[in-house]
Design a protein around this motif. Structure first.
Motif, PDB file in Angstrom:
ATOM      1  N   GLU A 261       0.705  -1.044   0.015  1.00 50.58           N
ATOM      2  CA  GLU A 261       0.056   0.016   0.096  1.00 50.58           C
ATOM      3  C   GLU A 261       0.774   1.108   0.083  1.00 50.58           C
ATOM      4  OE1 GLU A 261      -3.004  -0.095   3.084  1.00 50.58           O
ATOM      5  OE2 GLU A 261      -3.703  -1.983   2.492  1.00 50.58           O
ATOM      6  N   SER A 262       0.255   2.322  -0.448  1.00 51.79           N
ATOM      7  CA  SER A 262       0.996   3.541  -0.412  1.00 51.79           C
ATOM      8  C   SER A 262       1.864   3.890   0.928  1.00 51.79           C
ATOM      9  CB  SER A 262       0.000   4.866  -0.840  1.00 51.79           C
ATOM     10  OG  SER A 262      -0.940   4.813   0.452  1.00 51.79           O
ATOM     11  N   ASN A 263       1.540   3.518   1.926  1.00 56.61           N
ATOM     12  CA  ASN A 263       2.294   3.936   3.114  1.00 56.61           C
ATOM     13  C   ASN A 263       3.099   2.942   3.485  1.00 56.61           C
ATOM     14  OD1 ASN A 263       0.334   2.190   3.985  1.00 56.61           O
ATOM     15  ND2 ASN A 263      -0.382   3.108   5.832  1.00 56.61           N
ATOM     16  N   ASP A 264       3.395   1.838   2.905  1.00 55.87           N
ATOM     17  CA  ASP A 264       4.238   0.891   2.936  1.00 55.87           C
ATOM     18  C   ASP A 264       5.760   1.305   2.757  1.00 55.87           C
ATOM     19  OD1 ASP A 264       2.800  -1.073   4.085  1.00 55.87           O
ATOM     20  OD2 ASP A 264       2.109  -2.029   2.123  1.00 55.87           O
ATOM     21  N   GLY A 265       6.699   0.611   3.174  1.00 55.42           N
ATOM     22  CA  GLY A 265       8.389   0.995   2.915  1.00 55.42           C
ATOM     23  C   GLY A 265       8.401   0.877   1.504  1.00 55.42           C
ATOM     24  N   SER A 270       8.870  -2.353  -3.729  1.00 51.97           N
ATOM     25  CA  SER A 270       9.763  -2.473  -4.727  1.00 51.97           C
ATOM     26  C   SER A 270       9.329  -3.929  -5.477  1.00 51.97           C
ATOM     27  CB  SER A 270      11.232  -2.660  -4.253  1.00 51.97           C
ATOM     28  OG  SER A 270      11.403  -3.911  -3.459  1.00 51.97           O
ATOM     29  N   PHE A 271       8.771  -4.669  -4.677  1.00 47.73           N
ATOM     30  CA  PHE A 271       8.210  -5.835  -5.380  1.00 47.73           C
ATOM     31  C   PHE A 271       6.797  -6.262  -5.821  1.00 47.73           C
ATOM     32  CE2 PHE A 271       6.221  -8.267  -1.860  1.00 47.73           C
ATOM     33  CZ  PHE A 271       7.180  -7.816  -0.659  1.00 47.73           C
ATOM     34  N   ASN A 272       6.118  -5.046  -5.593  1.00 44.77           N
ATOM     35  CA  ASN A 272       4.598  -5.308  -6.114  1.00 44.77           C
ATOM     36  C   ASN A 272       4.267  -3.757  -6.470  1.00 44.77           C
ATOM     37  OD1 ASN A 272       1.834  -5.944  -6.771  1.00 44.77           O
ATOM     38  ND2 ASN A 272       2.025  -7.346  -4.930  1.00 44.77           N
ATOM     39  N   LEU A 273       3.095  -3.685  -7.079  1.00 46.06           N
ATOM     40  CA  LEU A 273       2.769  -2.377  -7.687  1.00 46.06           C
ATOM     41  C   LEU A 273       1.321  -1.826  -7.184  1.00 46.06           C
ATOM     42  CD1 LEU A 273       0.398  -3.365 -10.241  1.00 46.06           C
ATOM     43  CD2 LEU A 273       2.445  -3.934 -11.051  1.00 46.06           C
ATOM     44  N   TRP A 275       0.456  -0.408  -4.662  1.00 48.00           N
ATOM     45  CA  TRP A 275       0.544   0.910  -3.874  1.00 48.00           C
ATOM     46  C   TRP A 275       0.101   1.922  -4.976  1.00 48.00           C
ATOM     47  CZ3 TRP A 275       3.994   4.442  -5.938  1.00 48.00           C
ATOM     48  CH2 TRP A 275       5.164   3.916  -6.762  1.00 48.00           C
ATOM     49  N   LEU A 276       0.238   1.786  -6.172  1.00 52.45           N
ATOM     50  CA  LEU A 276      -0.134   2.728  -7.084  1.00 52.45           C
ATOM     51  C   LEU A 276      -1.574   3.257  -6.849  1.00 52.45           C
ATOM     52  CD1 LEU A 276       1.503   1.485 -10.122  1.00 52.45           C
ATOM     53  CD2 LEU A 276       2.197   3.409  -8.758  1.00 52.45           C
ATOM     54  N   PRO A 277      -2.062   4.638  -7.047  1.00 51.60           N
ATOM     55  CA  PRO A 277      -3.358   5.203  -6.832  1.00 51.60           C
ATOM     56  C   PRO A 277      -4.387   4.235  -7.689  1.00 51.60           C
ATOM     57  CG  PRO A 277      -1.775   6.831  -6.927  1.00 51.60           C
ATOM     58  CD  PRO A 277      -1.007   5.522  -7.580  1.00 51.60           C
ATOM     59  N   GLY A 278      -5.383   4.072  -7.022  1.00 52.62           N
ATOM     60  CA  GLY A 278      -6.737   3.372  -7.455  1.00 52.62           C
ATOM     61  C   GLY A 278      -6.719   1.712  -7.130  1.00 52.62           C
ATOM     62  N   ASN A 279      -5.547   1.204  -6.822  1.00 56.24           N
ATOM     63  CA  ASN A 279      -5.566  -0.243  -6.284  1.00 56.24           C
ATOM     64  C   ASN A 279      -6.405  -0.485  -5.065  1.00 56.24           C
ATOM     65  OD1 ASN A 279      -3.969  -2.279  -8.033  1.00 56.24           O
ATOM     66  ND2 ASN A 279      -2.589  -0.555  -7.852  1.00 56.24           N
ATOM     67  N   LEU A 280      -7.189  -1.589  -5.046  1.00 54.68           N
ATOM     68  CA  LEU A 280      -7.844  -1.957  -3.707  1.00 54.68           C
ATOM     69  C   LEU A 280      -6.546  -1.657  -2.577  1.00 54.68           C
ATOM     70  CD1 LEU A 280      -9.644  -4.799  -4.752  1.00 54.68           C
ATOM     71  CD2 LEU A 280     -10.718  -2.545  -4.507  1.00 54.68           C
ATOM     72  N   THR A 281      -7.208  -1.503  -1.422  1.00 50.01           N
ATOM     73  CA  THR A 281      -6.363  -1.571  -0.216  1.00 50.01           C
ATOM     74  C   THR A 281      -6.174  -3.080   0.007  1.00 50.01           C
ATOM     75  OG1 THR A 281      -7.996  -1.330   1.320  1.00 50.01           O
ATOM     76  CG2 THR A 281      -6.858   0.656   0.438  1.00 50.01           C
ATOM     77  N   ARG A 282      -5.486  -3.574   1.258  1.00 50.03           N
ATOM     78  CA  ARG A 282      -5.402  -4.981   1.518  1.00 50.03           C
ATOM     79  C   ARG A 282      -6.873  -5.180   2.145  1.00 50.03           C
ATOM     80  NH1 ARG A 282       0.076  -3.977   2.480  1.00 50.03           N
ATOM     81  NH2 ARG A 282      -0.351  -2.775   4.387  1.00 50.03           N
ATOM     82  N   LEU A 336      18.298  -9.763   2.543  1.00 52.50           N
ATOM     83  CA  LEU A 336      18.229 -10.113   4.272  1.00 52.50           C
ATOM     84  C   LEU A 336      17.341  -8.845   4.476  1.00 52.50           C
ATOM     85  CD1 LEU A 336      19.162 -12.048   6.576  1.00 52.50           C
ATOM     86  CD2 LEU A 336      20.850 -10.297   6.593  1.00 52.50           C
ATOM     87  N   ALA A 337      17.753  -7.573   3.982  1.00 56.70           N
ATOM     88  CA  ALA A 337      17.000  -6.441   4.573  1.00 56.70           C
ATOM     89  C   ALA A 337      15.446  -6.611   4.575  1.00 56.70           C
ATOM     90  CB  ALA A 337      17.315  -5.075   3.639  1.00 56.70           C
ATOM     91  N   GLY A 338      15.110  -7.360   3.180  1.00 55.73           N
ATOM     92  CA  GLY A 338      13.769  -7.561   2.993  1.00 55.73           C
ATOM     93  C   GLY A 338      13.216  -8.738   3.961  1.00 55.73           C
ATOM     94  N   VAL A 339      14.000  -9.587   4.259  1.00 54.70           N
ATOM     95  CA  VAL A 339      13.564 -10.390   5.560  1.00 54.70           C
ATOM     96  C   VAL A 339      13.170  -9.698   6.643  1.00 54.70           C
ATOM     97  CG1 VAL A 339      14.051 -12.560   6.944  1.00 54.70           C
ATOM     98  CG2 VAL A 339      14.630 -12.453   4.430  1.00 54.70           C
ATOM     99  N   ARG A 340      14.174  -8.758   7.061  1.00 52.82           N
ATOM    100  CA  ARG A 340      13.928  -8.038   8.372  1.00 52.82           C
ATOM    101  C   ARG A 340      12.512  -7.237   8.117  1.00 52.82           C
ATOM    102  NH1 ARG A 340      18.754  -7.759  11.332  1.00 52.82           N
ATOM    103  NH2 ARG A 340      20.603  -8.533  10.270  1.00 52.82           N
ATOM    104  N   ALA A 341      12.509  -6.369   7.084  1.00 55.37           N
ATOM    105  CA  ALA A 341      11.367  -5.402   6.879  1.00 55.37           C
ATOM    106  C   ALA A 341       9.905  -6.328   7.092  1.00 55.37           C
ATOM    107  CB  ALA A 341      11.510  -4.942   5.427  1.00 55.37           C
ATOM    108  N   LEU A 342       9.729  -7.424   6.426  1.00 53.36           N
ATOM    109  CA  LEU A 342       8.581  -8.159   6.532  1.00 53.36           C
ATOM    110  C   LEU A 342       8.319  -8.925   7.800  1.00 53.36           C
ATOM    111  CD1 LEU A 342       8.121 -10.046   2.923  1.00 53.36           C
ATOM    112  CD2 LEU A 342       7.564  -7.836   3.679  1.00 53.36           C
TER     113      LEU A 342
END
Length: 356
Positions: A261-265, A270-273, A275-282, A336-342
């Motif tokens: 989503e738009s407020n994610d890091g 970087s691995f999904n789109l 967050w672009l305006p118009g997409n459903l939220t989770r 590894l930074a991605g593992v930490r983030a998720l």
């Protein structure tokens, strides 16, 4: 608005070349009239199996094989993915590439692989989609179509189609939690307390399981082919390697864990789109799925947390291969930074009792 061009292959990454002479000989022996491969390129997306475009004078094909050096048991199973496509084809499900041939003779390419016909269309990837400048309404309809198709997949009758043979649904959630925890322990390189905490929480809060359905298990934008003239027209679902049968909310949770989503890091974006305006939220994704399927999603947080944990383990496994020098793809250096983030997102979602 920018033109929507079909997903394009490019030059093959160093160390991931195919033996075209051996491949051509094999395909001409097993696929009548296959012809000569006139070009071979590689699709750049994805972090798991390797995907190539094969061109002949009359047809375009896609070849999939495991990463070079991959030895993870149960993953990268080309034979199983080919079998899934064949079963779906027999069941009359139209939104798949047509399977052509599976090869388990590793003397041909150094690993198992399969070939399918290419489905023409566009695959929306995180690194290219922002440049398309698509209006919010298009993204809204495209994301709704993605959810609706997941509802349709989960509505397939796994008994009459024979899809039930793809797994053992009883105890599926527990086996998944235990299995992904084991994979993490076996591939661990660093001390990550959040990952340990997530594994404990998932084990301690196992839900009652829902009636089983077919599960894709990797459902997201860059695993579907869309009609470039109408993004609500989903032409094919790709990457069936983790398909099985079990609790459908495990599929939903995994899809939601990809759903940035738009407020994610920056890493999540970087691995999904999405967050672009118009997409459903989770939450809107979950609500639409609940309305379409009739299933109760009041406990979706558990499945979302599992999805985050599973994605973290996948990245950890890939990072471990990179650390061992089994792949030269430098995209993997920062995983590894991605593992930490998720993992941190999972802990915070538990603390706030909602999907963050």
């Amino acid at each position: 608005m920018a033109d929507l061009n079909p997903d394009s292959a490019t030059r093959i990454r160093p160390g991931e070349e195919l033996d075209l002479a051996a491949l051509t000989a094999y395909l001409n022996d097993t696929v009548p009239g296959f012809g000569t491969i006139t070009a071979c390129e590689q699709f750049p997306g994805g972090y798991s199996n390797l995907t190539y475009l094969l061109k002949t004078n009359s047809q375009e094909y896609v070849l999939r094989r495991p990463p070079f050096g991959a030895t993870i048991k149960g993953a990268h199973d080309m034979g199983r993915e080919f079998r899934v496509l064949s079963l779906l084809q027999s069941a009359g499900y139209p939104k798949i590439p047509e399977p052509v041939v599976f090869c388990d003779d590793e003397s041909v390419l150094g690993g198992p692989f399969y070939v399918m016909k290419r489905v023409s269309g566009i695959i929306l990837r995180a690194h290219t989609a922002p440049k398309l400048n698509l209006p919010a309404e298009i993204w809204r309809r495209a994301s709704e179509s993605l959810v609706d198709n997941l509802v349709q997949l989960h509505a397939l009758d796994i008994q009459t189609t024979g899809l039930i043979q793809l797994g053992k649904p009883e105890g599926y959630v527990r086996r998944q939690v235990e299995g992904w925890h084991r994979r993490y322990v076996n591939s661990q390189t660093d001390d990550l307390p959040d990952m340990d905490a997530l594994a404990r929480w998932l084990t301690d809060h196992l839900p009652a399981e829902n009636p089983p359905t077919l599960l894709h298990n990797d459902y997201k934008y860059d695993n579907v082919v869309l009609n470039p003239d109408d993004l609500t027209d989903l032409r094919a679902v790709l990457d069936w390697e983790m398909c099985t049968v079990g609790d459908p909310l495990m599929d939903v949770g995994t899809a939601l864990s990809y759903w940035a989503e738009s407020n994610d890091g920056p890493f999540e974006k970087s691995f999904n789109l999405t967050w672009l305006p118009g997409n459903l939220t989770r939450q809107e994704f979950a609500d639409r799925y609940a309305a379409g399927s009739g299933r109760d999603l009041s406990g979706i947080l558990y499945y979302y947390i599992f999805g985050l944990f599973k994605n973290s383990v996948v990245m950890q496994q890939i990072y471990t291969r990179y650390q061992k020098g089994l792949t030269q793809d430098h995209r993997f250096a920062g995983l590894l930074a991605g593992v930490r983030a998720l993992a941190r997102k999972g802990i915070q979602s538990i603390e706030h009792q909602k999907m963050l």
